[in-house]
Every structure is written in structure tokens, then in C-alpha cells.
Design a protein around this motif. Sequence first.
Motif, PDB file in Angstrom:
ATOM      1  N   SER A 216      61.162  -5.413  74.741  1.00 20.24           N
ATOM      2  CA  SER A 216      61.587  -6.572  74.049  1.00 20.24           C
ATOM      3  C   SER A 216      60.813  -7.171  72.816  1.00 20.24           C
ATOM      4  CB  SER A 216      61.270  -7.620  75.237  1.00 20.24           C
ATOM      5  OG  SER A 216      59.672  -7.672  75.697  1.00 20.24           O
ATOM      6  N   ILE A 217      60.213  -6.033  72.048  1.00 19.08           N
ATOM      7  CA  ILE A 217      59.464  -6.210  70.925  1.00 19.08           C
ATOM      8  C   ILE A 217      60.158  -5.952  69.692  1.00 19.08           C
ATOM      9  CG2 ILE A 217      57.466  -6.079  69.745  1.00 19.08           C
ATOM     10  CD1 ILE A 217      55.905  -5.562  72.319  1.00 19.08           C
ATOM     11  N   ARG A 218      60.577  -4.660  69.722  1.00 15.37           N
ATOM     12  CA  ARG A 218      61.374  -4.072  68.628  1.00 15.37           C
ATOM     13  C   ARG A 218      61.977  -2.873  68.889  1.00 15.37           C
ATOM     14  NH1 ARG A 218      55.755  -3.982  67.579  1.00 15.37           N
ATOM     15  NH2 ARG A 218      54.816  -1.777  67.939  1.00 15.37           N
ATOM     16  N   PRO A 219      62.860  -2.443  68.031  1.00 12.04           N
ATOM     17  CA  PRO A 219      63.433  -1.349  68.013  1.00 12.04           C
ATOM     18  C   PRO A 219      62.654  -0.060  67.950  1.00 12.04           C
ATOM     19  CG  PRO A 219      64.862  -2.659  66.648  1.00 12.04           C
ATOM     20  CD  PRO A 219      63.534  -3.216  66.686  1.00 12.04           C
ATOM     21  N   ILE A 220      62.582   1.152  68.606  1.00 11.31           N
ATOM     22  CA  ILE A 220      61.871   2.244  68.392  1.00 11.31           C
ATOM     23  C   ILE A 220      62.585   3.476  67.669  1.00 11.31           C
ATOM     24  CG2 ILE A 220      60.577   3.950  69.422  1.00 11.31           C
ATOM     25  CD1 ILE A 220      59.964   1.895  71.577  1.00 11.31           C
ATOM     26  N   ALA A 221      62.580   3.557  66.323  1.00 12.02           N
ATOM     27  CA  ALA A 221      62.944   4.592  65.515  1.00 12.02           C
ATOM     28  C   ALA A 221      62.036   5.827  65.293  1.00 12.02           C
ATOM     29  CB  ALA A 221      63.703   3.963  64.490  1.00 12.02           C
ATOM     30  N   THR A 222      60.965   5.557  65.334  1.00 10.56           N
ATOM     31  CA  THR A 222      59.790   6.450  64.846  1.00 10.56           C
ATOM     32  C   THR A 222      58.480   6.266  65.823  1.00 10.56           C
ATOM     33  OG1 THR A 222      58.513   4.881  63.529  1.00 10.56           O
ATOM     34  CG2 THR A 222      60.161   6.148  62.286  1.00 10.56           C
ATOM     35  N   LEU A 262      58.695  -7.195  83.886  1.00 11.49           N
ATOM     36  CA  LEU A 262      59.599  -7.093  82.459  1.00 11.49           C
ATOM     37  C   LEU A 262      60.001  -8.822  82.233  1.00 11.49           C
ATOM     38  CD1 LEU A 262      62.246  -4.095  82.764  1.00 11.49           C
ATOM     39  CD2 LEU A 262      60.075  -4.579  81.118  1.00 11.49           C
ATOM     40  N   GLN A 263      60.162  -9.223  83.344  1.00  5.43           N
ATOM     41  CA  GLN A 263      60.842 -10.575  83.199  1.00  5.43           C
ATOM     42  C   GLN A 263      59.599 -11.565  82.691  1.00  5.43           C
ATOM     43  OE1 GLN A 263      62.464 -12.552  86.786  1.00  5.43           O
ATOM     44  NE2 GLN A 263      64.244 -13.168  85.586  1.00  5.43           N
ATOM     45  N   THR A 264      58.546 -11.377  83.373  1.00  2.47           N
ATOM     46  CA  THR A 264      57.251 -12.148  83.106  1.00  2.47           C
ATOM     47  C   THR A 264      56.398 -11.805  82.192  1.00  2.47           C
ATOM     48  OG1 THR A 264      55.807 -10.846  84.457  1.00  2.47           O
ATOM     49  CG2 THR A 264      56.878 -12.913  85.543  1.00  2.47           C
ATOM     50  N   GLY A 265      56.813 -10.620  81.542  1.00  2.00           N
ATOM     51  CA  GLY A 265      55.925 -10.056  80.219  1.00  2.00           C
ATOM     52  C   GLY A 265      54.626  -9.287  80.673  1.00  2.00           C
ATOM     53  N   ALA A 266      54.855  -8.999  81.873  1.00  2.00           N
ATOM     54  CA  ALA A 266      53.625  -8.211  82.282  1.00  2.00           C
ATOM     55  C   ALA A 266      53.462  -6.980  81.725  1.00  2.00           C
ATOM     56  CB  ALA A 266      53.519  -8.087  83.868  1.00  2.00           C
ATOM     57  N   VAL A 267      54.836  -6.393  81.337  1.00  2.00           N
ATOM     58  CA  VAL A 267      54.978  -5.187  80.744  1.00  2.00           C
ATOM     59  C   VAL A 267      55.891  -5.555  79.639  1.00  2.00           C
ATOM     60  CG1 VAL A 267      54.290  -3.316  82.222  1.00  2.00           C
ATOM     61  CG2 VAL A 267      56.623  -4.218  82.223  1.00  2.00           C
ATOM     62  N   ASP A 268      56.079  -4.825  78.430  1.00  2.00           N
ATOM     63  CA  ASP A 268      56.976  -5.197  77.312  1.00  2.00           C
ATOM     64  C   ASP A 268      58.242  -4.162  77.465  1.00  2.00           C
ATOM     65  OD1 ASP A 268      54.777  -6.734  75.959  1.00  2.00           O
ATOM     66  OD2 ASP A 268      54.070  -4.919  75.214  1.00  2.00           O
ATOM     67  N   GLY A 269      57.999  -3.159  78.196  1.00  2.00           N
ATOM     68  CA  GLY A 269      59.271  -2.156  78.184  1.00  2.00           C
ATOM     69  C   GLY A 269      59.024  -1.352  79.252  1.00  2.00           C
ATOM     70  N   GLN A 286      65.565  -7.162  78.490  1.00  2.00           N
ATOM     71  CA  GLN A 286      65.171  -6.388  77.634  1.00  2.00           C
ATOM     72  C   GLN A 286      66.082  -6.257  76.337  1.00  2.00           C
ATOM     73  OE1 GLN A 286      62.358  -3.413  78.318  1.00  2.00           O
ATOM     74  NE2 GLN A 286      61.790  -5.324  78.167  1.00  2.00           N
ATOM     75  N   LYS A 287      65.675  -6.467  75.078  1.00  2.00           N
ATOM     76  CA  LYS A 287      66.621  -6.622  73.801  1.00  2.00           C
ATOM     77  C   LYS A 287      66.915  -5.211  73.293  1.00  2.00           C
ATOM     78  CE  LYS A 287      68.847  -8.738  70.541  1.00  2.00           C
ATOM     79  NZ  LYS A 287      70.016  -9.328  71.005  1.00  2.00           N
ATOM     80  N   TYR A 288      66.119  -4.084  73.370  1.00  2.00           N
ATOM     81  CA  TYR A 288      66.356  -3.116  72.375  1.00  2.00           C
ATOM     82  C   TYR A 288      66.366  -1.983  73.251  1.00  2.00           C
ATOM     83  CZ  TYR A 288      64.600  -6.178  69.062  1.00  2.00           C
ATOM     84  OH  TYR A 288      64.650  -7.446  68.343  1.00  2.00           O
ATOM     85  N   LEU A 289      67.104  -0.875  73.151  1.00  2.00           N
ATOM     86  CA  LEU A 289      67.336   0.466  73.708  1.00  2.00           C
ATOM     87  C   LEU A 289      67.395   1.479  72.804  1.00  2.00           C
ATOM     88  CD1 LEU A 289      67.814   2.491  76.117  1.00  2.00           C
ATOM     89  CD2 LEU A 289      70.320   1.871  75.827  1.00  2.00           C
ATOM     90  N   SER A 290      66.143   2.228  72.781  1.00  2.41           N
ATOM     91  CA  SER A 290      66.235   3.414  71.758  1.00  2.41           C
ATOM     92  C   SER A 290      66.342   4.639  72.500  1.00  2.41           C
ATOM     93  CB  SER A 290      64.660   3.220  71.212  1.00  2.41           C
ATOM     94  OG  SER A 290      64.543   1.882  70.709  1.00  2.41           O
ATOM     95  N   LEU A 291      67.217   5.499  72.285  1.00  2.00           N
ATOM     96  CA  LEU A 291      67.611   6.581  72.683  1.00  2.00           C
ATOM     97  C   LEU A 291      66.724   7.864  72.305  1.00  2.00           C
ATOM     98  CD1 LEU A 291      71.486   6.437  72.312  1.00  2.00           C
ATOM     99  CD2 LEU A 291      70.185   5.605  74.239  1.00  2.00           C
ATOM    100  N   THR A 292      65.694   7.704  72.754  1.00  3.53           N
ATOM    101  CA  THR A 292      64.425   8.934  72.467  1.00  3.53           C
ATOM    102  C   THR A 292      64.594  10.128  73.361  1.00  3.53           C
ATOM    103  OG1 THR A 292      63.039   7.522  74.369  1.00  3.53           O
ATOM    104  CG2 THR A 292      62.494   7.157  71.893  1.00  3.53           C
ATOM    105  N   GLU A 293      65.194   9.720  74.588  1.00  2.92           N
ATOM    106  CA  GLU A 293      65.678  11.092  75.557  1.00  2.92           C
ATOM    107  C   GLU A 293      64.500  12.073  75.608  1.00  2.92           C
ATOM    108  OE1 GLU A 293      69.171  12.718  73.785  1.00  2.92           O
ATOM    109  OE2 GLU A 293      70.436  11.202  75.269  1.00  2.92           O
TER     110      GLU A 293
END
Length: 387
Positions: A216-222, A262-269, A286-293
Motif C-alpha cells: 500500500s506504499i509504492r510500486p516495486i520496480a527495483t 493489511l487493513q489495520t496497517g500492521a503490515v504494509d504488504g 492494497q493499491k500496488y501489485l508488482s509482478l516480481t514472481e
Amino acid sequence: MIKVHKKYLFLQGRGKYMYKKTSVGLAILLMAVSLAACQKTADSPTKANSAAPVQTEQTETAKPDGAADNSGGDDKDAASNLDPVGDPITLTFGHGQAEGHPYQTAALYFKDQVEKESGGAITVDVSPNGTLGDEREQIEGLQMGTIDITVAVAAALSGFDSNMDVFNMPYLFGSREEAFKVLDGEVGQEIFKGLESQGIRTFGTFDLGFRSMTNSIRPIATPEDCQGIRMRTLESSVCVDALGCLGIDAVSMSFSELFTSLQTGAVDGQENPLFTIYNSRFYEVQKYLSLTEHFYPVCPVMMSDITWNKLSPQQQEIVSKAMAEAVAYERELSGQELDKMRTSCEEAGMEVNDVDKAPFVEAVAPVYEKYESQFGDLIRQIQEAVQ
């Protein structure tokens, strides 16, 4: 390709005609009636043929769901036409996924095949949604003989056989097909044999697709984007260490607690296959889904040895064949549905991004060094089997 049985509707008509010669006028009358009846009979196949495609289409649409319909119908009739094979027995098939998941569809397909081929001697009760317990509890149920069949990820099995944890190594497989090749081959089967000493028999693996990250913080690209994100992962030291190499604050947590955390923010992702992300409605929190696989979850289909030994040789053959067909069907269905999951998550409001995996592979290399003494030989066998 698993072929689902099709049932066709064949309509037949019978006509009985009585003829009695009395007079010329009566003969003419009877001829006219007979001609009309013949014309009506000639029309009947046309009507039957026009109805048949409708019935076929319904059967194909239902696939194994329809085949495993508990409402009864033709499949139970088909089973009743076969002589019962062995003494009656009921098998419990538990798993942790929802009704719409390929696990459930494949379990119902297995149920249908076993009940039909055994002439009704074997019945199967399928329990989805973890109603029989979490994965570890269901595995323990196999050992005690209180549960007959279940599916679990390797992380849940590592407490029963430590070698199963090798499957949690990051980027171990480059594709689903590579995973199938290893898991179905000699190397995979040899690793699964370790479960036999725990009273657990394996029958292939279901497919969930690769695990990817949401937050819920930012996209993960790297890998740098992972820094400081508090993320739930599987209860495996390998998984925790692998995510730690990316700078993630990895937390092991029961899946049942995850949505609320996730809902309470106990974990970010969290990180899970796309099926789980969508079916668990993580898009709501959750806002961001990054296909790290980054992980491929190995999920053996298992049966209690206690149960297996209760079956007659004929029943064992029926169960083994149906298991193999259910595994092949689940993998096929999973592959079809995975193509839709990304779109479903996007339509639900998630921002989805692809990643260049090469920097991630490089970043997690230290975890391979850490577990070299424990899993080095197995990892090399797996890598050689992929070639």
C-alpha cells in the motif's frame, strides 16, 4: 488434455401400426393415416438433432463442476450401472482455497471420477476454505488418518521434512513448465519420497502460479523499492531470508490473520499468487501489485497412508488414475485462469506493473550462499533437471 464426459440426448420413437383389410374405402382411409404417421416420424430426428447441441453445450460449459454436481443426476446413474468396487468408503478431501479456485474445481473432478469408476463404492466429501483446519493442521490430519486427502505448499511441509524447504528458494524455476518438468521427474519424486516416512503419500502437484508482491506504499520496480516495506510471507526461514535480501521487513504470519493486518496497517504488504490476491479481495486493502514472481509455490496433492492401506488394490488403481487426471486438469485450468487474473486485479482498482527480474535475482543471491550446506546438492540436481 483431460476430457470431460459429454452426455448426449438421443430421442427414439416407436410406432405400431395395425392394419386390417375390410373394404376399399377403409383401406384408402388407413393408407392416408399411415402416410401422415410416417411423415410425423420423419420429422422426429430433425427435432432430436436440433435439441442435441443445446444439451452438449451445457455439458461442456459445466466441465468438471457439472460432472461433480452433488445434486445427483446422470453421473450417479452412471455409477449405479457399474458394480461397486470393494467395500464402501468415504474420503475427505480438504484444502484452503475458495469455491471458485482451480483447487476446488479439480477436487470436484476427482470426486466425480472416483465415484463413477468405483461404482459408488468410494464417495468423496470435498471441504474447501480451510474448513478442516489450516494447511499444517490438515497435514497432521493425514498422519492421524482423520483427513484422507489435502493440498499444501512446501513451506507448510518443511516442518515434516526439511528438504521440502528447498522449493522455497527464490527464482528456483524460470517458468511453470520448468517447475512441472522437475516436480514430475526423478528429482522431484525423490524429494517427495521424504514425506513417506511421515505417513504421507504424494500424487503430483497442483499449480498456483508464481507469487508476486502487493503493498500500500509504492510500486516495486527495483530491489531498492522494497526497502523498509513490512511484508507478510510464508512461515519459512528461506522465504524470510530471501525477502530480507531485498531490504524487506519480512514477517511470518498465519494467512487467516493477513487481511485484517493489511487493513489495520500492521503490515504494509504481502506476497501471494494472483489467484490468492484476487480471490482474497486484497485489492480492497492494497493499491500496488508488482509482478516480481519471486517464488514458485510447490503444492503436493497428498493422501494419508492410513487411508491408502484401507483401499483394495482395485480402489488404489482408481484413486491413482483419478489423481493423475485431476492434477493435469488443475494445471491446465490454472494456466487458463492465470491469463485473466492480472486483468481482474486491474479492473478491481490495483495498479499493476511488470519488473525486470534480473536485478532481483542478483539481489537474492546471498540466500543461496547461506543455504549451500543444507540444500546445495538438491539445488544443483534441480538446476540440472531443468536443462
